[in-house]
Scaffold this motif. Structure first.
Motif, mmCIF file in Angstrom:
data_model
loop_
_atom_site.group_PDB
_atom_site.id
_atom_site.type_symbol
_atom_site.label_atom_id
_atom_site.label_comp_id
_atom_site.label_asym_id
_atom_site.label_seq_id
_atom_site.Cartn_x
_atom_site.Cartn_y
_atom_site.Cartn_z
ATOM 1 N N UNK A 125 0.825 -1.205 0.000
ATOM 2 C CA UNK A 125 0.000 0.000 0.000
ATOM 3 C C UNK A 125 0.856 1.250 0.000
ATOM 4 N N UNK A 126 2.021 1.168 0.623
ATOM 5 C CA UNK A 126 2.944 2.303 0.666
ATOM 6 C C UNK A 126 4.368 1.786 0.561
ATOM 7 N N UNK A 127 5.174 2.460 -0.239
ATOM 8 C CA UNK A 127 6.586 2.112 -0.359
ATOM 9 C C UNK A 127 7.405 3.373 -0.127
ATOM 10 N N UNK A 128 8.385 3.262 0.747
ATOM 11 C CA UNK A 128 9.376 4.311 0.946
ATOM 12 C C UNK A 128 10.637 3.836 0.234
ATOM 13 N N UNK A 129 11.096 4.618 -0.714
ATOM 14 C CA UNK A 129 12.278 4.270 -1.500
ATOM 15 C C UNK A 129 13.397 5.233 -1.115
ATOM 16 N N UNK A 130 14.461 4.696 -0.538
ATOM 17 C CA UNK A 130 15.558 5.508 -0.030
ATOM 18 C C UNK A 130 16.742 5.427 -0.986
ATOM 19 N N UNK A 131 17.255 6.609 -1.366
ATOM 20 C CA UNK A 131 18.389 6.682 -2.281
ATOM 21 C C UNK A 131 19.375 7.700 -1.721
ATOM 22 N N UNK A 132 20.613 7.280 -1.559
ATOM 23 C CA UNK A 132 21.621 8.184 -0.993
ATOM 24 C C UNK A 132 22.925 8.075 -1.764
#
Length: 106
Positions: free
Chosen positions: A53-60
């Motif tokens: 339902x929700x995705x947090x996509x982390x890019x650093x």
């Protein structure tokens, strides 16, 4: 779901051009020839990732700036990057540091 993106646009253990990206029935699978160590992995597939339902996509990191631009702006690749295949049933939110977002224009 919390995901990260690799410098080649991979998410989970779905690497560009790898057959795991085309898996559309199994929710979990294995990979024996990963281009990044470790070579043997177990991974969610896009059917389970995209059922979120929700995705947090982390890019650093500045080393990912080109691939972030390709994924979000250019998107003209005939072959989709794995990160572009993340299409949840709900909301996808990107979280990026300044380095990874440095090639995006406001």
């Amino acid at each position: 779901m919390l995901l990260g993106m690799g410098p080649d646009g991979h998410v989970a253990s779905s690497f560009p051009g790898h057959p795991i990206c085309q898996e559309n029935e199994k929710w979990v699978t294995f990979i024996k020839n990963s281009p990044k160590p470790p070579p043997e992995r177990i991974s969610f597939t896009f059917p389970v990732i995209n059922s979120s339902l929700n995705i947090a996509l982390v890019v650093a990191g500045a080393g990912k700036a080109d691939i972030v631009q390709d994924a979000l702006v250019d998107g003209s690749n005939s072959d989709k990057l794995p990160v572009q295949m993340v299409t949840p049933q709900g909301k996808l939110t990107w979280f990026s540091d300044k380095g990874a977002a440095s090639k995006l224009h406001a």
